[in-house]
Design a protein around this motif. Structure first.
Motif, PDB file in Angstrom:
ATOM      1  N   PHE A  66      -0.496   7.836  12.033  1.00  0.00           N
ATOM      2  CA  PHE A  66      -1.576   7.462  11.122  1.00  0.00           C
ATOM      3  C   PHE A  66      -1.095   6.445  10.083  1.00  0.00           C
ATOM      4  O   PHE A  66      -1.822   5.516   9.734  1.00  0.00           O
ATOM      5  CB  PHE A  66      -2.132   8.710  10.432  1.00  0.00           C
ATOM      6  CG  PHE A  66      -2.989   9.555  11.327  1.00  0.00           C
ATOM      7  CD1 PHE A  66      -4.136   9.029  11.907  1.00  0.00           C
ATOM      8  CD2 PHE A  66      -2.653  10.873  11.598  1.00  0.00           C
ATOM      9  CE1 PHE A  66      -4.936   9.804  12.745  1.00  0.00           C
ATOM     10  CE2 PHE A  66      -3.444  11.647  12.429  1.00  0.00           C
ATOM     11  CZ  PHE A  66      -4.587  11.119  13.011  1.00  0.00           C
ATOM     12  N   ALA A  67       0.139   6.607   9.600  1.00  0.00           N
ATOM     13  CA  ALA A  67       0.694   5.631   8.663  1.00  0.00           C
ATOM     14  C   ALA A  67       0.807   4.264   9.334  1.00  0.00           C
ATOM     15  O   ALA A  67       0.482   3.230   8.728  1.00  0.00           O
ATOM     16  CB  ALA A  67       2.064   6.091   8.167  1.00  0.00           C
ATOM     17  N   THR A  68       1.233   4.246  10.591  1.00  0.00           N
ATOM     18  CA  THR A  68       1.383   3.001  11.325  1.00  0.00           C
ATOM     19  C   THR A  68       0.029   2.352  11.595  1.00  0.00           C
ATOM     20  O   THR A  68      -0.104   1.120  11.527  1.00  0.00           O
ATOM     21  CB  THR A  68       2.118   3.257  12.654  1.00  0.00           C
ATOM     22  OG1 THR A  68       3.421   3.776  12.365  1.00  0.00           O
ATOM     23  CG2 THR A  68       2.248   1.989  13.468  1.00  0.00           C
ATOM     24  N   ALA A  69      -0.979   3.153  11.900  1.00  0.00           N
ATOM     25  CA  ALA A  69      -2.322   2.611  12.126  1.00  0.00           C
ATOM     26  C   ALA A  69      -2.829   1.907  10.874  1.00  0.00           C
ATOM     27  O   ALA A  69      -3.345   0.779  10.947  1.00  0.00           O
ATOM     28  CB  ALA A  69      -3.272   3.727  12.532  1.00  0.00           C
ATOM     29  N   GLY A  70      -2.692   2.560   9.708  1.00  0.00           N
ATOM     30  CA  GLY A  70      -3.128   1.931   8.470  1.00  0.00           C
ATOM     31  C   GLY A  70      -2.328   0.684   8.155  1.00  0.00           C
ATOM     32  O   GLY A  70      -2.889  -0.346   7.751  1.00  0.00           O
ATOM     33  N   GLN A  71      -1.021   0.756   8.347  1.00  0.00           N
ATOM     34  CA  GLN A  71      -0.169  -0.398   8.074  1.00  0.00           C
ATOM     35  C   GLN A  71      -0.495  -1.561   9.000  1.00  0.00           C
ATOM     36  O   GLN A  71      -0.516  -2.732   8.590  1.00  0.00           O
ATOM     37  CB  GLN A  71       1.298   0.001   8.244  1.00  0.00           C
ATOM     38  CG  GLN A  71       2.287  -0.989   7.682  1.00  0.00           C
ATOM     39  CD  GLN A  71       2.269  -1.026   6.170  1.00  0.00           C
ATOM     40  OE1 GLN A  71       1.654  -1.920   5.574  1.00  0.00           O
ATOM     41  NE2 GLN A  71       2.914  -0.063   5.541  1.00  0.00           N
ATOM     42  N   SER A  72      -0.770  -1.258  10.259  1.00  0.00           N
ATOM     43  CA  SER A  72      -1.091  -2.307  11.239  1.00  0.00           C
ATOM     44  C   SER A  72      -2.342  -3.068  10.835  1.00  0.00           C
ATOM     45  O   SER A  72      -2.387  -4.307  10.938  1.00  0.00           O
ATOM     46  CB  SER A  72      -1.269  -1.691  12.629  1.00  0.00           C
ATOM     47  OG  SER A  72      -0.067  -1.100  13.086  1.00  0.00           O
ATOM     48  N   TYR A 267       7.775   7.259   5.506  1.00  0.00           N
ATOM     49  CA  TYR A 267       6.715   6.658   6.329  1.00  0.00           C
ATOM     50  C   TYR A 267       6.532   5.160   6.104  1.00  0.00           C
ATOM     51  O   TYR A 267       5.880   4.505   6.899  1.00  0.00           O
ATOM     52  CB  TYR A 267       5.390   7.378   6.079  1.00  0.00           C
ATOM     53  CG  TYR A 267       5.481   8.861   6.326  1.00  0.00           C
ATOM     54  CD1 TYR A 267       5.732   9.347   7.604  1.00  0.00           C
ATOM     55  CD2 TYR A 267       5.354   9.780   5.286  1.00  0.00           C
ATOM     56  CE1 TYR A 267       5.843  10.703   7.840  1.00  0.00           C
ATOM     57  CE2 TYR A 267       5.471  11.138   5.515  1.00  0.00           C
ATOM     58  CZ  TYR A 267       5.713  11.602   6.788  1.00  0.00           C
ATOM     59  OH  TYR A 267       5.835  12.949   7.019  1.00  0.00           O
ATOM     60  N   LEU A 268       7.097   4.621   5.027  1.00  0.00           N
ATOM     61  CA  LEU A 268       6.877   3.208   4.727  1.00  0.00           C
ATOM     62  C   LEU A 268       7.582   2.303   5.724  1.00  0.00           C
ATOM     63  O   LEU A 268       6.938   1.580   6.495  1.00  0.00           O
ATOM     64  CB  LEU A 268       7.335   2.891   3.300  1.00  0.00           C
ATOM     65  CG  LEU A 268       7.310   1.394   2.915  1.00  0.00           C
ATOM     66  CD1 LEU A 268       5.929   0.803   3.160  1.00  0.00           C
ATOM     67  CD2 LEU A 268       7.759   1.204   1.476  1.00  0.00           C
ATOM     68  N   ALA A 274       7.292   0.357  13.337  1.00  0.00           N
ATOM     69  CA  ALA A 274       6.485   0.690  14.513  1.00  0.00           C
ATOM     70  C   ALA A 274       5.408  -0.360  14.755  1.00  0.00           C
ATOM     71  O   ALA A 274       5.109  -0.713  15.906  1.00  0.00           O
ATOM     72  CB  ALA A 274       5.855   2.066  14.342  1.00  0.00           C
ATOM     73  N   ALA A 275       4.807  -0.868  13.681  1.00  0.00           N
ATOM     74  CA  ALA A 275       3.785  -1.905  13.828  1.00  0.00           C
ATOM     75  C   ALA A 275       4.380  -3.156  14.463  1.00  0.00           C
ATOM     76  O   ALA A 275       3.808  -3.740  15.396  1.00  0.00           O
ATOM     77  CB  ALA A 275       3.165  -2.232  12.474  1.00  0.00           C
ATOM     78  N   VAL A 276       5.545  -3.571  13.968  1.00  0.00           N
ATOM     79  CA  VAL A 276       6.197  -4.778  14.498  1.00  0.00           C
ATOM     80  C   VAL A 276       6.643  -4.563  15.943  1.00  0.00           C
ATOM     81  O   VAL A 276       6.412  -5.405  16.810  1.00  0.00           O
ATOM     82  CB  VAL A 276       7.388  -5.167  13.609  1.00  0.00           C
ATOM     83  CG1 VAL A 276       8.176  -6.318  14.244  1.00  0.00           C
ATOM     84  CG2 VAL A 276       6.901  -5.574  12.222  1.00  0.00           C
ATOM     85  N   LEU A 277       7.282  -3.419  16.206  1.00  0.00           N
ATOM     86  CA  LEU A 277       7.712  -3.114  17.574  1.00  0.00           C
ATOM     87  C   LEU A 277       6.520  -3.041  18.518  1.00  0.00           C
ATOM     88  O   LEU A 277       6.626  -3.399  19.698  1.00  0.00           O
ATOM     89  CB  LEU A 277       8.474  -1.789  17.591  1.00  0.00           C
ATOM     90  CG  LEU A 277       9.020  -1.314  18.947  1.00  0.00           C
ATOM     91  CD1 LEU A 277       9.988  -2.343  19.527  1.00  0.00           C
ATOM     92  CD2 LEU A 277       9.715   0.037  18.802  1.00  0.00           C
ATOM     93  N   LYS A 286      -2.532 -10.917  14.624  1.00  0.00           N
ATOM     94  CA  LYS A 286      -2.155 -10.607  16.000  1.00  0.00           C
ATOM     95  C   LYS A 286      -1.736  -9.160  16.116  1.00  0.00           C
ATOM     96  O   LYS A 286      -1.018  -8.639  15.261  1.00  0.00           O
ATOM     97  CB  LYS A 286      -0.995 -11.510  16.445  1.00  0.00           C
ATOM     98  CG  LYS A 286      -0.523 -11.266  17.869  1.00  0.00           C
ATOM     99  CD  LYS A 286       0.655 -12.161  18.208  1.00  0.00           C
ATOM    100  CE  LYS A 286       1.171 -11.882  19.616  1.00  0.00           C
ATOM    101  NZ  LYS A 286       2.353 -12.718  19.955  1.00  0.00           N
ATOM    102  N   GLY A 287      -2.193  -8.510  17.183  1.00  0.00           N
ATOM    103  CA  GLY A 287      -1.788  -7.130  17.442  1.00  0.00           C
ATOM    104  C   GLY A 287      -2.972  -6.205  17.581  1.00  0.00           C
ATOM    105  O   GLY A 287      -4.130  -6.622  17.541  1.00  0.00           O
ATOM    106  N   GLY A 288      -2.683  -4.934  17.749  1.00  0.00           N
ATOM    107  CA  GLY A 288      -3.720  -3.915  17.870  1.00  0.00           C
ATOM    108  C   GLY A 288      -3.142  -2.586  17.423  1.00  0.00           C
ATOM    109  O   GLY A 288      -2.197  -2.554  16.644  1.00  0.00           O
ATOM    110  N   LEU A 289      -3.696  -1.500  17.942  1.00  0.00           N
ATOM    111  CA  LEU A 289      -3.181  -0.180  17.576  1.00  0.00           C
ATOM    112  C   LEU A 289      -2.465   0.522  18.727  1.00  0.00           C
ATOM    113  O   LEU A 289      -1.614   1.375  18.487  1.00  0.00           O
ATOM    114  CB  LEU A 289      -4.317   0.730  17.083  1.00  0.00           C
ATOM    115  CG  LEU A 289      -4.863   0.476  15.684  1.00  0.00           C
ATOM    116  CD1 LEU A 289      -5.696   1.668  15.223  1.00  0.00           C
ATOM    117  CD2 LEU A 289      -3.769   0.208  14.681  1.00  0.00           C
TER     118      LEU A 289
END
Length: 341
Positions: A66-72, A267-268, A274-277, A286-289
């Protein structure tokens, strides 16, 4: 009446569709192959690895997901949210404090309030960025300390409670009479909850005007503005959505432990890595979830493997940190090169 013209066969037929799909989703497919290979490696080093251990992995990955989804979403829109971990902590302790001493039914009210609070807290981040015109990284880092302090004001020590029905959502598997046990045991409730919670928000957003606007301002803010995209409103909306996912992550923390803890987890940097990877460009647009969530499981499984190999926890933490820092540095380098070109 004239006869309809015969359909012209598409060159390549189905194989062309497959090639196009692979070309568009090449990185995500690579991540899936990597995750599959890691599961094979895990089974080799721990032959007893099974559905129970997979369930533990899912539970460990949920707040990171969930942290990665928001960050993305924040990064896709051309920003970044360094207050993500503190927001999750604030919303977790808020949920725990609201449900403390209340009946089971009040848990529904608490969940709704916390999700709305997540939108508000995220929107405050976004409004501050838009109104002050200070870089996102500076504003959200400042709010990291603000939300962390607010969490300590609500609970200065671990406490609060969570409704039992909420905790039950994460326990066990979603078995059914028509599904063989050998299959259902690999479908933990936590995984289904994660997929549903992410899909309900992301799938309609991805093809909506708001979703397209997120990519537009992330790719080129000036061009988006000249095309009539409401840049400021979209920016605020991206941070509000980041706050909404932070609320989901905070709720999961409260649900999994049964209490609220006013100290933020790691989580930061994990959410950015995780978003970058997962294929989200730090340059934005650019990108998605899907890719970032697979990346979360890759990083969490790597940590689980280090534990299974009986590596010292301190060494494992260093290794995990080095992996995440390396991923972020590579992503930042690629983003800088992209901007120069």
């Amino acid at each position: 009446m004239t006869a309809a013209a015969p359909a012209v066969p598409t060159p390549g037929g189905g194989s062309a569709v497959v090639r196009r799909f692979v070309r568009r989703n090449g990185w995500n497919l690579t991540l899936l192959l990597l995750l599959g290979g890691m599961f094979v490696f895990t089974k080799i080093i721990q032959p007893n690895y099974g559905a129970a251990a997979f369930g533990v992995l899912v539970l460990a990955a949920m707040p990171y997901a969930f942290a990665t989804a928001g960050q993305s979403i924040a990064i896709i829109a051309g920003g970044i949210d360094l207050s993500m971990a503190a927001m999750m902590t604030l919303l977790s302790v808020t949920a725990a404090a609201l449900m403390d001493g209340q009946g089971e039914a009040f848990g529904i009210v608490a969940v709704v309030l916390v999700l709305l609070m997540g939108l508000v807290v995220g929107a405050i981040n976004g409004l501050s960025v838009v109104l002050t015109r200070v870089p996102d990284i500076v504003v959200t880092l400042s709010f990291f300390f603000i939300w962390e302090g607010a969490a300590l004001l609500i609970l200065d020590a671990p406490g609060g409670a969570a409704s039992q029905w909420l905790k039950d959502l994460l326990i066990g598997t979603a078995g059914a009479d028509f599904i063989p046990t050998a299959i259902s045991q690999w479908a933990p409730k936590a995984l289904i909850l994660l997929v549903v919670a992410l899909g309900v928000v992301w799938i309609p957003l991805r093809r909506s005007r708001q979703g397209l606007a997120l990519y537009a301002i992330g790719s080129d803010k000036l061009a988006a503005q000249r095309s009539g995209v409401p840049v400021n409103r979209t920016k605020v909306g991206s941070y509000a959505l980041a706050g909404h996912f932070a609320a989901m992550g905070g709720l999961v923390l409260t649900m999994s432990t049964g209490i609220g803890t006013p100290m933020q987890g790691p989580y930061l940097i994990a959410s950015v890595a995780a978003a970058v990877l997962g294929g989200v460009s730090l340059a934005g647009g650019k990108g998605g979830l899907f890719g970032p969530i697979i990346a979360v499981f890759i990083l969490r499984l790597a940590r689980q493997d280090l534990t299974l190999m009986s590596i010292d926890p301190n060494v494992a933490q260093v290794v995990e940190g080095l992996i995440m820092v390396a991923v972020v540095l590579v992503g930042a380098t690629v983003a800088l090169r992209g901007r120069r070109t």
